[in-house]
Design an enzyme around this catalytic site. Structure first.
Site, short mmCIF file in Angstrom:
data_model
loop_
_atom_site.label_atom_id
_atom_site.label_comp_id
_atom_site.label_asym_id
_atom_site.label_seq_id
_atom_site.Cartn_x
_atom_site.Cartn_y
_atom_site.Cartn_z
N LYS A 1 0.82 -1.21 0.00
CA LYS A 1 0.00 0.00 0.00
C LYS A 1 0.86 1.27 0.00
O LYS A 1 0.42 2.32 -0.45
CB LYS A 1 -0.93 0.02 1.22
CG LYS A 1 -1.78 -1.24 1.42
CD LYS A 1 -3.09 -1.14 0.74
CE LYS A 1 -4.15 -2.19 1.06
NZ LYS A 1 -3.79 -3.56 1.27
C1 LIG Z 1 -4.50 -4.74 0.82
C2 LIG Z 1 -3.74 -6.01 0.85
C3 LIG Z 1 -4.03 -7.07 -0.04
C4 LIG Z 1 -5.17 -7.03 -1.01
O1 LIG Z 1 -5.01 -6.05 -2.00
P1 LIG Z 1 -6.24 -5.57 -2.88
O2 LIG Z 1 -5.74 -4.46 -3.71
O3 LIG Z 1 -7.29 -5.14 -1.89
O4 LIG Z 1 -6.70 -6.75 -3.67
C5 LIG Z 1 -3.22 -8.18 0.01
N1 LIG Z 1 -2.19 -8.28 0.89
C6 LIG Z 1 -1.89 -7.30 1.75
C7 LIG Z 1 -0.77 -7.48 2.70
C8 LIG Z 1 -2.65 -6.12 1.77
O5 LIG Z 1 -2.35 -5.14 2.65
#
Ligand SMILES: *Cc1c(COP(=O)(O)O)cnc(C)c1O
Length: 469
Positions: A116
Protein backbone atom coordinates in the site's frame (compact mmCIF):
# COMPACT_ATOMS: atom_id res chain seq x y z
CA UNK A 1 2.69 16.72 -22.10
CA UNK A 2 -0.64 15.90 -23.67
CA UNK A 3 -3.92 17.45 -22.57
CA UNK A 4 -5.50 16.01 -19.44
CA UNK A 5 -7.19 12.65 -20.03
CA UNK A 6 -10.82 12.27 -19.02
CA UNK A 7 -12.14 9.96 -16.31
CA UNK A 8 -15.70 8.61 -16.25
CA UNK A 9 -17.72 6.73 -13.62
CA UNK A 10 -18.43 3.01 -14.07
CA UNK A 11 -22.07 3.84 -13.30
CA UNK A 12 -22.33 6.66 -15.84
CA UNK A 13 -24.24 9.14 -13.68
CA UNK A 14 -21.43 11.29 -12.26
CA UNK A 15 -19.64 14.11 -14.08
CA UNK A 16 -16.52 13.26 -16.12
CA UNK A 17 -13.41 14.66 -14.40
CA UNK A 18 -9.76 15.38 -15.10
CA UNK A 19 -6.94 13.58 -13.28
CA UNK A 20 -6.59 15.92 -10.29
CA UNK A 21 -10.31 16.00 -9.45
CA UNK A 22 -10.57 12.24 -9.94
CA UNK A 23 -7.77 11.72 -7.44
CA UNK A 24 -9.11 14.21 -4.88
CA UNK A 25 -12.67 12.86 -5.06
CA UNK A 26 -12.05 9.16 -4.56
CA UNK A 27 -15.57 7.75 -4.87
CA UNK A 28 -17.81 9.10 -7.65
CA UNK A 29 -21.03 10.78 -6.47
CA UNK A 30 -23.15 8.10 -8.18
CA UNK A 31 -21.46 5.39 -6.08
CA UNK A 32 -19.34 4.29 -9.06
CA UNK A 33 -15.58 4.20 -9.60
CA UNK A 34 -13.65 6.47 -11.91
CA UNK A 35 -11.85 4.89 -14.87
CA UNK A 36 -9.94 6.47 -17.76
CA UNK A 37 -12.23 6.92 -20.79
CA UNK A 38 -9.27 5.74 -22.90
CA UNK A 39 -6.26 3.80 -21.63
CA UNK A 40 -3.09 5.23 -23.21
CA UNK A 41 -1.06 2.67 -25.19
CA UNK A 42 2.67 2.26 -24.72
CA UNK A 43 4.36 1.00 -27.91
CA UNK A 44 6.67 -2.04 -27.61
CA UNK A 45 9.77 0.07 -28.31
CA UNK A 46 8.94 2.36 -25.38
CA UNK A 47 8.38 -0.65 -23.12
CA UNK A 48 11.71 -2.12 -24.20
CA UNK A 49 13.39 1.19 -23.37
CA UNK A 50 12.31 0.85 -19.71
CA UNK A 51 14.77 -2.02 -19.18
CA UNK A 52 17.43 -1.13 -16.64
CA UNK A 53 15.95 2.23 -15.66
CA UNK A 54 15.60 3.19 -11.98
CA UNK A 55 12.13 2.58 -10.51
CA UNK A 56 11.42 6.31 -10.34
CA UNK A 57 12.11 6.81 -14.06
CA UNK A 58 9.84 3.89 -14.99
CA UNK A 59 7.17 5.42 -12.75
CA UNK A 60 7.42 8.77 -14.52
CA UNK A 61 7.06 7.24 -18.00
CA UNK A 62 4.15 4.97 -17.04
CA UNK A 63 2.20 7.54 -15.01
CA UNK A 64 2.67 10.71 -17.10
CA UNK A 65 0.19 9.82 -19.91
CA UNK A 66 -2.61 9.37 -17.33
CA UNK A 67 -1.86 12.67 -15.63
CA UNK A 68 -1.60 14.80 -18.78
CA UNK A 69 -1.24 18.48 -17.91
CA UNK A 70 -2.67 18.14 -14.38
CA UNK A 71 0.94 18.28 -13.14
CA UNK A 72 4.05 19.46 -14.95
CA UNK A 73 6.70 16.86 -15.66
CA UNK A 74 8.95 18.53 -13.08
CA UNK A 75 6.21 18.39 -10.43
CA UNK A 76 5.44 14.75 -11.17
CA UNK A 77 9.09 13.71 -11.20
CA UNK A 78 9.68 15.50 -7.87
CA UNK A 79 6.62 13.86 -6.29
CA UNK A 80 7.79 10.41 -7.41
CA UNK A 81 11.32 11.04 -6.15
CA UNK A 82 10.06 12.08 -2.69
CA UNK A 83 7.47 9.28 -2.53
CA UNK A 84 10.03 6.48 -2.75
CA UNK A 85 13.02 8.11 -1.04
CA UNK A 86 12.06 6.61 2.33
CA UNK A 87 11.94 3.01 1.11
CA UNK A 88 14.29 0.53 2.75
CA UNK A 89 15.58 -0.98 -0.51
CA UNK A 90 17.47 0.77 -3.33
CA UNK A 91 15.55 -1.16 -6.01
CA UNK A 92 12.20 -0.16 -4.37
CA UNK A 93 10.49 -3.33 -5.73
CA UNK A 94 13.19 -6.03 -5.97
CA UNK A 95 12.61 -9.47 -7.53
CA UNK A 96 13.73 -12.65 -5.78
CA UNK A 97 13.70 -16.06 -7.44
CA UNK A 98 11.82 -18.90 -5.70
CA UNK A 99 12.04 -21.69 -8.25
CA UNK A 100 12.62 -22.32 -11.96
CA UNK A 101 10.41 -19.76 -13.67
CA UNK A 102 8.90 -18.44 -10.41
CA UNK A 103 9.79 -14.99 -9.08
CA UNK A 104 8.70 -13.01 -6.04
CA UNK A 105 8.11 -9.28 -6.37
CA UNK A 106 8.89 -7.83 -2.95
CA UNK A 107 6.53 -4.91 -2.44
CA UNK A 108 7.10 -4.59 1.31
CA UNK A 109 10.11 -2.30 1.63
CA UNK A 110 8.08 0.88 2.19
CA UNK A 111 7.63 2.70 5.52
CA UNK A 112 4.70 0.53 6.73
CA UNK A 113 5.93 -2.76 5.22
CA UNK A 114 3.04 -3.43 2.81
CA UNK A 115 2.52 -2.71 -0.90
CA UNK A 116 0.00 0.00 0.00
CA UNK A 117 2.97 2.35 0.54
CA UNK A 118 3.70 2.44 -3.21
CA UNK A 119 0.40 4.17 -3.92
CA UNK A 120 -0.20 6.03 -0.69
CA UNK A 121 3.24 7.70 -0.59
CA UNK A 122 2.74 9.00 -4.12
CA UNK A 123 -0.79 10.31 -3.68
CA UNK A 124 0.30 11.94 -0.41
CA UNK A 125 2.76 14.02 -2.47
CA UNK A 126 0.25 14.72 -5.26
CA UNK A 127 -2.53 15.74 -2.85
CA UNK A 128 -0.19 18.24 -1.22
CA UNK A 129 0.90 19.78 -4.55
CA UNK A 130 -2.67 20.11 -5.81
CA UNK A 131 -4.19 21.43 -2.58
CA UNK A 132 -1.44 24.01 -2.23
CA UNK A 133 -2.11 25.18 -5.80
CA UNK A 134 -5.85 25.45 -5.08
CA UNK A 135 -5.45 26.92 -1.59
CA UNK A 136 -7.88 24.28 -0.30
CA UNK A 137 -8.03 21.88 2.63
CA UNK A 138 -9.56 18.40 2.66
CA UNK A 139 -10.52 15.84 5.26
CA UNK A 140 -9.46 12.31 4.44
CA UNK A 141 -11.56 9.57 5.97
CA UNK A 142 -10.80 5.89 5.51
CA UNK A 143 -11.66 2.48 6.89
CA UNK A 144 -8.98 -0.14 7.26
CA UNK A 145 -8.47 -3.77 8.15
CA UNK A 146 -4.90 -2.71 8.98
CA UNK A 147 -2.57 -1.92 6.09
CA UNK A 148 -4.40 0.91 4.32
CA UNK A 149 -4.74 2.88 7.55
CA UNK A 150 -1.11 2.73 8.52
CA UNK A 151 0.01 3.56 4.97
CA UNK A 152 -2.36 6.57 4.85
CA UNK A 153 -1.26 7.89 8.25
CA UNK A 154 2.39 7.52 7.26
CA UNK A 155 1.83 9.23 3.88
CA UNK A 156 -0.36 12.13 5.01
CA UNK A 157 0.95 12.73 8.54
CA UNK A 158 2.32 16.27 8.83
CA UNK A 159 1.26 17.30 5.29
CA UNK A 160 -0.28 20.71 4.82
CA UNK A 161 -3.94 21.06 3.98
CA UNK A 162 -5.16 17.63 5.06
CA UNK A 163 -6.64 16.06 8.16
CA UNK A 164 -6.73 12.26 8.25
CA UNK A 165 -9.21 10.11 10.17
CA UNK A 166 -8.76 6.34 10.03
CA UNK A 167 -11.40 3.99 11.39
CA UNK A 168 -10.08 0.59 12.37
CA UNK A 169 -11.98 -2.27 14.04
CA UNK A 170 -11.04 -2.31 17.71
CA UNK A 171 -9.16 -5.48 18.65
CA UNK A 172 -9.12 -6.94 15.13
CA UNK A 173 -5.84 -5.67 13.71
CA UNK A 174 -2.39 -7.06 14.51
CA UNK A 175 -0.36 -5.24 17.15
CA UNK A 176 2.18 -4.04 14.58
CA UNK A 177 -0.65 -2.69 12.41
CA UNK A 178 -2.28 -0.91 15.38
CA UNK A 179 0.96 0.65 16.57
CA UNK A 180 1.76 1.89 13.07
CA UNK A 181 -1.54 3.79 13.22
CA UNK A 182 -1.42 5.00 16.82
CA UNK A 183 2.22 6.00 17.30
CA UNK A 184 2.83 8.68 14.61
CA UNK A 185 3.00 12.05 16.39
CA UNK A 186 1.67 14.39 13.65
CA UNK A 187 -1.25 16.48 14.90
CA UNK A 188 -3.27 16.10 11.67
CA UNK A 189 -3.71 12.30 11.94
CA UNK A 190 -6.42 10.66 14.03
CA UNK A 191 -6.68 6.91 14.65
CA UNK A 192 -10.25 6.01 15.62
CA UNK A 193 -10.98 2.56 17.08
CA UNK A 194 -14.56 1.70 16.22
CA UNK A 195 -16.58 -0.70 18.36
CA UNK A 196 -17.39 -3.04 15.46
CA UNK A 197 -15.79 -5.07 12.69
CA UNK A 198 -14.22 -3.94 9.39
CA UNK A 199 -17.58 -4.06 7.57
CA UNK A 200 -18.97 -1.63 10.16
CA UNK A 201 -16.01 0.71 9.70
CA UNK A 202 -16.36 0.62 5.91
CA UNK A 203 -20.14 1.10 6.12
CA UNK A 204 -19.77 4.24 8.30
CA UNK A 205 -17.23 5.68 5.85
CA UNK A 206 -19.63 5.04 2.95
CA UNK A 207 -22.42 6.68 5.00
CA UNK A 208 -20.26 9.78 5.43
CA UNK A 209 -19.68 10.00 1.67
CA UNK A 210 -23.41 9.62 1.04
CA UNK A 211 -24.24 12.34 3.56
CA UNK A 212 -23.63 15.09 0.99
CA UNK A 213 -24.14 17.93 3.51
CA UNK A 214 -21.39 16.50 5.72
CA UNK A 215 -19.26 15.49 2.71
CA UNK A 216 -19.27 19.05 1.36
CA UNK A 217 -18.94 20.86 4.70
CA UNK A 218 -15.70 19.12 5.72
CA UNK A 219 -14.57 18.58 2.08
CA UNK A 220 -14.32 14.82 2.37
CA UNK A 221 -11.71 12.99 0.28
CA UNK A 222 -11.24 9.24 0.00
CA UNK A 223 -7.97 7.33 -0.23
CA UNK A 224 -9.33 3.79 -0.06
CA UNK A 225 -8.20 1.41 -2.78
CA UNK A 226 -10.91 2.61 -5.16
CA UNK A 227 -9.04 5.93 -5.54
CA UNK A 228 -7.82 6.00 -9.15
CA UNK A 229 -4.52 7.57 -8.11
CA UNK A 230 -3.74 4.48 -6.05
CA UNK A 231 -4.50 2.05 -8.85
CA UNK A 232 -2.34 4.10 -11.21
CA UNK A 233 0.70 4.10 -8.89
CA UNK A 234 0.49 0.31 -8.74
CA UNK A 235 0.64 -0.09 -12.54
CA UNK A 236 4.31 0.89 -12.39
CA UNK A 237 5.70 -2.22 -10.70
CA UNK A 238 4.10 -4.51 -13.28
CA UNK A 239 6.19 -2.79 -15.96
CA UNK A 240 9.31 -2.61 -13.81
CA UNK A 241 9.19 -6.35 -13.01
CA UNK A 242 8.14 -7.56 -16.46
CA UNK A 243 10.91 -5.75 -18.34
CA UNK A 244 13.44 -7.11 -15.84
CA UNK A 245 12.41 -10.59 -17.02
CA UNK A 246 12.50 -9.82 -20.73
CA UNK A 247 9.26 -8.05 -21.65
CA UNK A 248 8.18 -6.99 -24.20
CA UNK A 249 10.17 -9.70 -26.02
CA UNK A 250 8.88 -12.37 -23.65
CA UNK A 251 5.45 -12.73 -22.02
CA UNK A 252 5.12 -13.03 -18.26
CA UNK A 253 2.25 -13.88 -15.89
CA UNK A 254 1.46 -12.45 -12.47
CA UNK A 255 -0.24 -13.97 -9.43
CA UNK A 256 -1.75 -11.44 -7.06
CA UNK A 257 -3.04 -12.03 -3.51
CA UNK A 258 -6.41 -10.32 -3.81
CA UNK A 259 -9.05 -8.73 -1.58
CA UNK A 260 -10.46 -5.49 -2.92
CA UNK A 261 -9.09 -6.19 -6.44
CA UNK A 262 -7.11 -2.92 -6.60
CA UNK A 263 -3.65 -4.41 -6.94
CA UNK A 264 -4.56 -6.96 -9.61
CA UNK A 265 -6.65 -4.43 -11.51
CA UNK A 266 -3.50 -2.30 -11.85
CA UNK A 267 -2.05 -5.31 -13.70
CA UNK A 268 -5.03 -5.24 -16.03
CA UNK A 269 -4.34 -1.58 -16.83
CA UNK A 270 -0.68 -2.45 -17.55
CA UNK A 271 -1.93 -5.15 -19.96
CA UNK A 272 -4.34 -2.69 -21.62
CA UNK A 273 -1.42 -0.28 -22.09
CA UNK A 274 0.36 -2.98 -24.07
CA UNK A 275 2.51 -4.84 -21.55
CA UNK A 276 2.50 -8.48 -22.75
CA UNK A 277 0.97 -10.17 -19.71
CA UNK A 278 -0.13 -13.72 -20.48
CA UNK A 279 -2.24 -14.29 -17.38
CA UNK A 280 -3.30 -12.40 -14.25
CA UNK A 281 -4.00 -14.98 -11.57
CA UNK A 282 -6.40 -14.02 -8.77
CA UNK A 283 -5.26 -15.65 -5.51
CA UNK A 284 -7.79 -15.72 -2.66
CA UNK A 285 -7.65 -17.09 0.87
CA UNK A 286 -10.59 -19.03 2.38
CA UNK A 287 -12.75 -16.00 1.63
CA UNK A 288 -12.92 -17.05 -2.00
CA UNK A 289 -15.85 -15.15 -3.49
CA UNK A 290 -13.74 -14.04 -6.47
CA UNK A 291 -12.44 -17.55 -7.16
CA UNK A 292 -15.96 -18.98 -6.90
CA UNK A 293 -17.20 -16.31 -9.28
CA UNK A 294 -14.52 -17.22 -11.83
CA UNK A 295 -15.49 -20.90 -11.54
CA UNK A 296 -19.29 -20.61 -11.48
CA UNK A 297 -20.17 -17.12 -12.84
CA UNK A 298 -22.07 -16.48 -9.58
CA UNK A 299 -20.88 -13.72 -7.23
CA UNK A 300 -22.58 -14.78 -4.01
CA UNK A 301 -21.88 -13.57 -0.47
CA UNK A 302 -21.50 -16.28 2.16
CA UNK A 303 -20.14 -14.30 5.14
CA UNK A 304 -16.51 -13.47 5.90
CA UNK A 305 -14.50 -15.80 8.12
CA UNK A 306 -11.31 -14.51 9.79
CA UNK A 307 -8.02 -15.84 8.41
CA UNK A 308 -4.29 -15.43 8.97
CA UNK A 309 -4.29 -13.08 5.93
CA UNK A 310 -6.74 -10.46 7.27
CA UNK A 311 -6.13 -7.87 4.53
CA UNK A 312 -7.91 -10.27 2.13
CA UNK A 313 -10.87 -11.08 4.39
CA UNK A 314 -13.42 -9.33 2.26
CA UNK A 315 -16.58 -10.07 0.29
CA UNK A 316 -17.50 -6.77 -1.29
CA UNK A 317 -14.50 -6.53 -3.59
CA UNK A 318 -14.85 -2.89 -4.59
CA UNK A 319 -12.46 -2.69 -7.53
CA UNK A 320 -13.96 -5.79 -9.16
CA UNK A 321 -16.55 -3.31 -10.42
CA UNK A 322 -13.87 -1.88 -12.70
CA UNK A 323 -13.06 -5.33 -14.12
CA UNK A 324 -16.78 -5.94 -14.69
CA UNK A 325 -17.06 -2.62 -16.50
CA UNK A 326 -14.49 -3.76 -19.10
CA UNK A 327 -15.97 -7.29 -19.24
CA UNK A 328 -19.32 -5.74 -20.22
CA UNK A 329 -18.00 -3.53 -23.01
CA UNK A 330 -17.90 -0.45 -20.72
CA UNK A 331 -21.68 -0.32 -20.41
CA UNK A 332 -22.59 1.62 -17.21
CA UNK A 333 -26.25 0.48 -17.35
CA UNK A 334 -25.21 -3.16 -16.90
CA UNK A 335 -22.96 -2.21 -13.97
CA UNK A 336 -25.79 -0.31 -12.26
CA UNK A 337 -27.97 -3.42 -12.60
CA UNK A 338 -25.33 -5.76 -11.15
CA UNK A 339 -24.63 -3.44 -8.21
CA UNK A 340 -28.35 -3.12 -7.47
CA UNK A 341 -28.54 -6.94 -7.35
CA UNK A 342 -25.52 -7.05 -5.01
CA UNK A 343 -27.15 -4.52 -2.67
CA UNK A 344 -30.54 -6.23 -2.87
CA UNK A 345 -30.03 -9.99 -2.88
CA UNK A 346 -26.33 -10.13 -1.88
CA UNK A 347 -25.09 -11.39 -5.23
CA UNK A 348 -25.33 -11.45 -9.02
CA UNK A 349 -24.77 -13.84 -11.91
CA UNK A 350 -22.57 -12.98 -14.91
CA UNK A 351 -23.41 -13.70 -18.56
CA UNK A 352 -21.39 -16.14 -20.69
CA UNK A 353 -20.00 -13.24 -22.68
CA UNK A 354 -18.81 -11.46 -19.57
CA UNK A 355 -17.23 -14.65 -18.21
CA UNK A 356 -15.45 -15.23 -21.52
CA UNK A 357 -14.06 -11.70 -21.39
CA UNK A 358 -12.84 -12.19 -17.80
CA UNK A 359 -11.31 -15.58 -18.54
CA UNK A 360 -9.31 -14.13 -21.42
CA UNK A 361 -7.31 -12.20 -18.85
CA UNK A 362 -7.74 -13.75 -15.41
CA UNK A 363 -7.29 -17.18 -13.87
CA UNK A 364 -7.97 -17.86 -10.21
CA UNK A 365 -7.18 -20.11 -7.29
CA UNK A 366 -7.61 -20.29 -3.53
CA UNK A 367 -5.37 -21.34 -0.68
CA UNK A 368 -6.94 -22.44 2.60
CA UNK A 369 -5.31 -21.91 5.99
CA UNK A 370 -3.46 -25.25 5.98
CA UNK A 371 -2.01 -24.80 2.48
CA UNK A 372 -0.97 -21.22 3.31
CA UNK A 373 0.89 -22.31 6.43
CA UNK A 374 2.47 -25.24 4.59
CA UNK A 375 3.59 -22.86 1.84
CA UNK A 376 5.28 -20.52 4.34
CA UNK A 377 7.13 -23.52 5.82
CA UNK A 378 8.07 -25.09 2.46
CA UNK A 379 9.22 -21.83 0.87
CA UNK A 380 11.41 -21.07 3.87
CA UNK A 381 12.92 -24.57 3.84
CA UNK A 382 13.58 -24.52 0.09
CA UNK A 383 14.65 -20.91 -0.49
CA UNK A 384 15.25 -19.17 2.87
CA UNK A 385 12.56 -16.58 1.98
CA UNK A 386 10.10 -15.84 4.80
CA UNK A 387 6.65 -15.11 3.35
CA UNK A 388 3.85 -13.22 5.05
CA UNK A 389 0.55 -15.16 4.93
CA UNK A 390 -0.89 -12.98 2.12
CA UNK A 391 2.16 -13.54 -0.06
CA UNK A 392 2.02 -17.26 0.77
CA UNK A 393 -1.54 -17.44 -0.58
CA UNK A 394 -0.12 -16.04 -3.82
CA UNK A 395 2.83 -18.43 -3.92
CA UNK A 396 0.56 -21.46 -3.30
CA UNK A 397 -1.81 -20.50 -6.12
CA UNK A 398 1.05 -19.57 -8.47
CA UNK A 399 2.84 -22.89 -7.93
CA UNK A 400 -0.26 -24.75 -9.01
CA UNK A 401 -0.62 -22.50 -12.06
CA UNK A 402 3.00 -23.04 -13.06
CA UNK A 403 2.33 -26.75 -13.45
CA UNK A 404 -0.07 -25.98 -16.32
CA UNK A 405 2.10 -23.33 -17.92
CA UNK A 406 5.77 -23.88 -16.99
CA UNK A 407 7.02 -21.97 -20.05
CA UNK A 408 5.79 -18.51 -19.01
CA UNK A 409 7.72 -16.86 -16.15
CA UNK A 410 5.46 -16.28 -13.15
CA UNK A 411 5.83 -13.26 -10.88
CA UNK A 412 4.02 -13.51 -7.54
CA UNK A 413 3.40 -10.27 -5.69
CA UNK A 414 4.65 -10.34 -2.07
CA UNK A 415 2.27 -7.83 -0.54
CA UNK A 416 3.54 -7.50 3.05
CA UNK A 417 6.68 -8.03 5.12
CA UNK A 418 6.60 -11.19 7.27
CA UNK A 419 7.27 -9.11 10.42
CA UNK A 420 3.85 -7.52 10.02
CA UNK A 421 2.22 -10.91 10.72
CA UNK A 422 4.76 -12.55 13.02
CA UNK A 423 2.38 -15.01 14.73
CA UNK A 424 1.40 -16.86 11.54
CA UNK A 425 4.99 -16.93 10.31
CA UNK A 426 6.26 -18.24 13.63
CA UNK A 427 3.54 -20.91 13.76
CA UNK A 428 4.60 -22.16 10.32
CA UNK A 429 8.39 -21.95 10.61
CA UNK A 430 9.30 -21.61 14.28
CA UNK A 431 11.01 -18.32 13.41
CA UNK A 432 9.72 -14.97 14.61
CA UNK A 433 10.54 -12.43 11.89
CA UNK A 434 12.12 -9.24 13.20
CA UNK A 435 11.07 -5.72 12.25
CA UNK A 436 13.60 -3.87 10.08
CA UNK A 437 16.00 -1.81 12.17
CA UNK A 438 14.47 1.49 11.03
CA UNK A 439 11.29 0.73 12.99
CA UNK A 440 12.71 -1.35 15.82
CA UNK A 441 11.39 1.09 18.46
CA UNK A 442 7.74 0.66 17.38
CA UNK A 443 6.83 -1.10 20.62
CA UNK A 444 8.34 1.65 22.78
CA UNK A 445 6.55 4.64 21.25
CA UNK A 446 3.48 6.11 23.02
CA UNK A 447 0.09 5.34 21.43
CA UNK A 448 -2.66 7.86 20.66
CA UNK A 449 -6.12 6.52 19.79
CA UNK A 450 -9.74 7.64 20.20
CA UNK A 451 -12.41 4.98 20.76
CA UNK A 452 -15.67 5.69 18.90
CA UNK A 453 -19.06 3.95 18.92
CA UNK A 454 -20.45 2.39 15.72
CA UNK A 455 -22.65 5.44 15.26
CA UNK A 456 -22.59 7.82 12.28
CA UNK A 457 -23.73 10.97 14.12
CA UNK A 458 -21.13 10.53 16.85
CA UNK A 459 -18.30 9.99 14.35
CA UNK A 460 -19.35 12.96 12.22
CA UNK A 461 -19.54 15.18 15.31
CA UNK A 462 -16.01 14.20 16.31
CA UNK A 463 -14.64 14.93 12.82
CA UNK A 464 -16.44 18.30 12.68
CA UNK A 465 -15.03 19.28 16.05
CA UNK A 466 -11.45 18.33 15.19
CA UNK A 467 -11.47 19.99 11.77
CA UNK A 468 -13.09 23.28 12.92
CA UNK A 469 -10.56 26.03 12.26
C1 LIG B 1 -4.50 -4.74 0.82
C2 LIG B 1 -3.74 -6.01 0.85
C3 LIG B 1 -4.03 -7.07 -0.04
C4 LIG B 1 -5.17 -7.03 -1.01
O1 LIG B 1 -5.01 -6.05 -2.00
P1 LIG B 1 -6.24 -5.57 -2.88
O2 LIG B 1 -5.74 -4.46 -3.71
O3 LIG B 1 -7.29 -5.14 -1.89
O4 LIG B 1 -6.70 -6.75 -3.67
C5 LIG B 1 -3.22 -8.18 0.01
N1 LIG B 1 -2.19 -8.28 0.89
C6 LIG B 1 -1.89 -7.30 1.75
C7 LIG B 1 -0.77 -7.48 2.70
C8 LIG B 1 -2.65 -6.12 1.77
O5 LIG B 1 -2.35 -5.14 2.65
Amino acid sequence: MTASPVYVSTRGRAPALGFADTMLTGLARDGGLYVPAEVPRMPAAEIAALAGLPYEEVALRVIAPFVGDAFTETELAGAIERAYAGFGHRARAPLAQLDAGHFLLELFHGPTLAFKDFAMQLIGQLFELELRRRGERVTIVGATSGDTGSAAIEAFGGREAVDVFILFPEGRVSEVQRRQMTTPAAANVHALAIAGDFDAAQARVKDMFNDFAFRDSVRLAGVNSINWGRVLAQVVYYFHAAVALGAPHRKVSFTVPTGNFGDIFAGFIARQMGLPIERLVIATNRNDILHRCMETAAYTRQGVVPSTSPSMDIEVSSNFERALYWAHGKDPAVICGLMDDLGGSGGFRLSENAMAALRQVYDSGRSDEALTSETIARTFAETGELLCPHSAVGVAVASRHLQHDPATPMITLATAHPAKFPDAVQAATGIRPALPARMADLFDRPERVTPVPDDLAAIEALIRERTAA
